[in-house]
Design an enzyme around this catalytic site. Sequence first.
Site, short mmCIF file in Angstrom:
data_model
loop_
_atom_site.label_atom_id
_atom_site.label_comp_id
_atom_site.label_asym_id
_atom_site.label_seq_id
_atom_site.Cartn_x
_atom_site.Cartn_y
_atom_site.Cartn_z
N ARG A 1 -14.05 -7.90 0.52
CA ARG A 1 -13.07 -7.76 1.60
C ARG A 1 -12.52 -6.33 1.62
O ARG A 1 -12.16 -5.76 0.60
CB ARG A 1 -11.93 -8.75 1.39
CG ARG A 1 -10.84 -8.71 2.48
CD ARG A 1 -9.67 -7.83 2.09
NE ARG A 1 -8.57 -7.93 3.05
CZ ARG A 1 -7.50 -7.14 3.05
NH1 ARG A 1 -7.37 -6.22 2.12
NH2 ARG A 1 -6.56 -7.27 3.95
N VAL A 2 -12.46 -5.76 2.81
CA VAL A 2 -11.85 -4.45 3.00
C VAL A 2 -10.73 -4.59 4.02
O VAL A 2 -10.91 -5.22 5.06
CB VAL A 2 -12.90 -3.42 3.49
CG1 VAL A 2 -12.23 -2.11 3.88
CG2 VAL A 2 -13.95 -3.18 2.41
N GLY A 3 -9.58 -4.03 3.71
CA GLY A 3 -8.45 -4.11 4.63
C GLY A 3 -8.37 -2.90 5.55
O GLY A 3 -9.36 -2.19 5.77
N ASP A 4 -7.19 -2.67 6.06
CA ASP A 4 -6.97 -1.57 7.00
C ASP A 4 -6.88 -0.21 6.31
O ASP A 4 -7.17 0.82 6.91
CB ASP A 4 -5.67 -1.81 7.78
CG ASP A 4 -4.47 -1.96 6.84
OD1 ASP A 4 -4.63 -2.55 5.75
OD2 ASP A 4 -3.37 -1.49 7.20
N THR B 1 0.86 -1.18 0.00
CA THR B 1 0.00 0.00 0.00
C THR B 1 0.89 1.22 0.00
O THR B 1 1.96 1.19 0.58
CB THR B 1 -0.84 -0.01 1.31
OG1 THR B 1 -1.72 -1.12 1.25
CG2 THR B 1 -1.62 1.26 1.53
N THR C 1 1.16 -0.78 6.34
CA THR C 1 1.12 -1.64 5.16
C THR C 1 1.26 -3.08 5.63
O THR C 1 1.71 -3.33 6.74
CB THR C 1 2.22 -1.24 4.15
OG1 THR C 1 2.08 -2.03 2.97
CG2 THR C 1 3.61 -1.42 4.72
N GLY C 2 0.85 -4.01 4.80
CA GLY C 2 0.89 -5.41 5.19
C GLY C 2 -0.51 -5.96 5.40
O GLY C 2 -1.49 -5.37 4.93
N GLY D 1 -3.81 -6.38 6.39
CA GLY D 1 -4.68 -5.39 7.01
C GLY D 1 -5.50 -5.91 8.17
O GLY D 1 -5.81 -5.16 9.10
#
Length: 338
Positions: free
Chosen positions: A221-224, A193, A244-245, A247
């Site tokens: 799906r939603v990440g951080d 990211t 990053t990474g 989430g």
Amino acid sequence: MFDRRKFLKVSAASASLAALSRNAFANTFDNVSKSPGFPIVISTWNFGVAANQEAWKTLSAGGRALDAVEAGVKIPEADMKNHTVGRAGYPDRNGHVTLDACIMDEHGNCGSVAAMENIAHPISVARLVMEKTPHIMLVGEGATQFAIEQGFKKEELLTPESEKAWKEWLKTAKYSPVMNIEHMPGSKYNHDTIGMLAIDAQGNISGACTTSGMAFKMHGRVGDSPIIGAGLYVDNEVGGATSTGVGEEVIRNVGSFLVVELMRRGYHPERACKEAVERIIKKKPEYSKTIQVGFLAINKKGEHGAYALQHGFEYAVCNSETQDLLIKGKSAYETSIG
Ligand code: ASP
């Protein structure tokens, strides 16, 4: 451009899991920045170099940090070779490119879009959510509809290259997306990211974060990255942080908010990032060698630092002295996965 980069080799801290829990703050932070001042812009990964240079055009002209971070992260969003951010991002497992982004300014205003399809610059839509709606977050079709109403072009984002990679993935279609760890031989870059933090000449801080998320993720799906407090947080009194990474682990620990709150207590940015990484692993030691998570932070003085679980994390720094600096972040685990 990249051959002009100066590499500041920050000696990597090696620590076993046992040592981590025994002595959380054993490492010294002697090579990290000390009051470099501002304006300054920092961002995640090597694609942050070009993004910072774009942001610097605004900052060096006395412009606002908010404008700088929006302009900066639009560079990787538009980069057709970047398959983890923006329009050329790899799709989800159904073949949809769904984008996540958020932005936050010095007043605590923020805006976000998540799982948005068919719009190439999610960061600019996130900014308009912040500025033109009474809300903070729009998702899915609602986000796309809002973007179109605001004059954004609806377009197919799945590039032939991304489609090819997706079709290749479909041949095995493992349920869990494979997570790349930068130092692993043969690891494919299927997530990363851009998180960017800037302080302008007035001393005000803003941040932006944008991604296509985990390649071949579940649809929806939603990440951080679009979640304020997880993927990004700014408090103009204290500083800003981004991540990053993987989430899911950042969300579980409200990572960027945690980093900013630790800086409020006086932690150097790098030490705050380290503590946040350790919090993740304390809860889930089984992830210590199988996922990557990294944080990047800046404090009100312009001091910056980063820390990641696995080595390979790097961040770009741009100020009046250097426009193309890439710093290797320290990490908890230096050995490659067996
Ligand atoms: N944090 C992003 C996500 O989970 C991916 C990444 O930065 O590697 O969507």
